[in-house]
Motif scaffolding. Sequence first.
Motif, PDB file in Angstrom:
ATOM      1  N   GLU A 108       1.003  -1.015   0.208  1.00  0.00           N
ATOM      2  CA  GLU A 108      -0.001  -0.213  -0.292  1.00  0.00           C
ATOM      3  C   GLU A 108       1.138   1.120  -0.131  1.00  0.00           C
ATOM      4  O   GLU A 108       0.316   1.956  -0.840  1.00  0.00           O
ATOM      5  CB  GLU A 108      -0.578   0.321   0.832  1.00  0.00           C
ATOM      6  CG  GLU A 108      -1.891  -1.322   1.051  1.00  0.00           C
ATOM      7  CD  GLU A 108      -2.643  -1.031   2.343  1.00  0.00           C
ATOM      8  OE1 GLU A 108      -2.862  -0.427   3.296  1.00  0.00           O
ATOM      9  OE2 GLU A 108      -3.467  -2.034   2.271  1.00  0.00           O
ATOM     10  N   ASP A 109       1.811   0.717   0.813  1.00  0.00           N
ATOM     11  CA  ASP A 109       2.550   2.505   0.460  1.00  0.00           C
ATOM     12  C   ASP A 109       3.188   2.937  -0.246  1.00  0.00           C
ATOM     13  O   ASP A 109       3.676   3.915  -1.147  1.00  0.00           O
ATOM     14  CB  ASP A 109       3.673   1.969   1.843  1.00  0.00           C
ATOM     15  CG  ASP A 109       4.834   2.981   1.813  1.00  0.00           C
ATOM     16  OD1 ASP A 109       4.471   4.738   2.081  1.00  0.00           O
ATOM     17  OD2 ASP A 109       6.474   2.685   1.986  1.00  0.00           O
ATOM     18  N   ALA A 159       1.681   1.588  -3.806  1.00  0.00           N
ATOM     19  CA  ALA A 159       0.921   2.136  -3.924  1.00  0.00           C
ATOM     20  C   ALA A 159       0.788   3.416  -4.333  1.00  0.00           C
ATOM     21  O   ALA A 159       0.302   4.089  -5.029  1.00  0.00           O
ATOM     22  CB  ALA A 159      -0.267   0.988  -4.515  1.00  0.00           C
ATOM     23  N   ARG A 160       0.551   4.336  -2.522  1.00  0.00           N
ATOM     24  CA  ARG A 160       0.640   5.845  -2.673  1.00  0.00           C
ATOM     25  C   ARG A 160       1.520   6.511  -2.926  1.00  0.00           C
ATOM     26  O   ARG A 160       1.296   7.907  -3.000  1.00  0.00           O
ATOM     27  CB  ARG A 160       0.195   6.061  -0.782  1.00  0.00           C
ATOM     28  CG  ARG A 160      -0.969   5.631  -0.422  1.00  0.00           C
ATOM     29  CD  ARG A 160      -1.202   5.270   0.976  1.00  0.00           C
ATOM     30  NE  ARG A 160       0.148   5.043   1.862  1.00  0.00           N
ATOM     31  CZ  ARG A 160      -0.600   3.973   2.326  1.00  0.00           C
ATOM     32  NH1 ARG A 160      -1.793   3.481   2.300  1.00  0.00           N
ATOM     33  NH2 ARG A 160       0.040   3.625   2.565  1.00  0.00           N
ATOM     34  N   SER A 161       2.712   6.108  -3.036  1.00  0.00           N
ATOM     35  CA  SER A 161       4.034   7.085  -3.513  1.00  0.00           C
ATOM     36  C   SER A 161       4.484   6.760  -4.946  1.00  0.00           C
ATOM     37  O   SER A 161       6.286   6.528  -5.261  1.00  0.00           O
ATOM     38  CB  SER A 161       5.214   6.829  -2.446  1.00  0.00           C
ATOM     39  OG  SER A 161       5.613   5.480  -2.188  1.00  0.00           O
ATOM     40  N   GLY A 215      -6.707  -2.091  -0.082  1.00  0.00           N
ATOM     41  CA  GLY A 215      -5.543  -1.707   0.395  1.00  0.00           C
ATOM     42  C   GLY A 215      -4.771  -1.026  -1.161  1.00  0.00           C
ATOM     43  O   GLY A 215      -5.130   1.031  -1.524  1.00  0.00           O
ATOM     44  N   VAL A 216      -4.525  -2.257  -1.657  1.00  0.00           N
ATOM     45  CA  VAL A 216      -3.475  -1.027  -2.940  1.00  0.00           C
ATOM     46  C   VAL A 216      -4.375  -0.753  -4.593  1.00  0.00           C
ATOM     47  O   VAL A 216      -4.226   0.321  -4.516  1.00  0.00           O
ATOM     48  CB  VAL A 216      -3.355  -2.265  -3.360  1.00  0.00           C
ATOM     49  CG1 VAL A 216      -1.644  -2.240  -5.111  1.00  0.00           C
ATOM     50  CG2 VAL A 216      -1.580  -3.102  -2.757  1.00  0.00           C
ATOM     51  N   ALA A 228      -5.832   2.469  -2.961  1.00  0.00           N
ATOM     52  CA  ALA A 228      -4.420   3.147  -3.179  1.00  0.00           C
ATOM     53  C   ALA A 228      -4.411   3.996  -5.283  1.00  0.00           C
ATOM     54  O   ALA A 228      -3.933   5.350  -4.736  1.00  0.00           O
ATOM     55  CB  ALA A 228      -3.404   3.494  -2.958  1.00  0.00           C
ATOM     56  N   GLU A 243      -8.383   6.786  -7.253  1.00  0.00           N
ATOM     57  CA  GLU A 243      -8.274   7.898  -7.908  1.00  0.00           C
ATOM     58  C   GLU A 243      -7.561   8.263  -9.312  1.00  0.00           C
ATOM     59  O   GLU A 243      -7.273   8.936 -10.094  1.00  0.00           O
ATOM     60  CB  GLU A 243      -7.921   8.987  -6.661  1.00  0.00           C
ATOM     61  CG  GLU A 243      -8.012  10.494  -6.745  1.00  0.00           C
ATOM     62  CD  GLU A 243     -10.676   9.819  -6.262  1.00  0.00           C
ATOM     63  OE1 GLU A 243     -10.515   9.275  -6.115  1.00  0.00           O
ATOM     64  OE2 GLU A 243     -11.113  10.936  -7.502  1.00  0.00           O
TER      65      GLU A 243
END
Length: 221
Positions: free
Chosen positions: A56-57, A59-61, A89-90, A93, A96
């Motif tokens: 997830e981290d 995917a967010r970055s 969660g992936v 993320a 959007e």
Amino acid sequence: MIIAIDGPASSGKGTLARKLALHYGLPHLDTGSLYRAVARRLLKDGADLHDTVMAEDAARSLTEADLSDPRLRDEETGEAASIVSAMPGVRAALLEYQRTFAHQSGGAVLDGRDVGTVICPEADAKLFVTAAAAVRAKRRADELRARGETADDRRILEDIEARDRRDAERAVAPLRPAADAHLLDTSNLSIEAAFEAAKAVIESAVHQSAAERPPDKPAGL
Ligand code: DC
């Protein structure tokens, strides 16, 4: 105009999406590359592929560098992408970014597994591109050999079938055609024939929505 193209691995959806984007002058997003980039980060960091926090981290970055990693199209990355893409969660993320890409002015072409069902249920035209597993395995093997890599046909077919199962059976955004998607089986079609068939579907979808639209609203094409 938003064109959503979904389908299993090696169905020809990526090639078709690129050709359609070029033809209609629309930007194109290969949504699978986002999941591949997340997977690549984990592989590069030597992380456990089932580590949801790390995934997830990542995917967010995601950065441009992640998306242009030269090993994005490797078999290993594809396998790992299939694992991280099952993590809610992936997917959340990355949602959007994909929606914003689709809704840019003028529209876009997106290809993946859940574009017509989750990312853009309101897309102007939806195609679900399929082909028999054996045909897809042969295409994949030919692609690898063309890149100078070795290819074990039986293993590739097994991998494709396993990936299909994982993509279709996961709880979140499983691979399935949207109720209003047009099915396009490319098993016996050349790239050019598939492109012509896809254009016919898109043009009929656009004309139909133009006929239903109030007269003061401009057409999408
Ligand atoms: O289309 P591809 O081989 O590049 O996709 C890699 C993996 O990413 C695939 O196993 C499923 C996943 N994927 C997904 O879950 N949702 C998408 N919209 C695109 C790809």
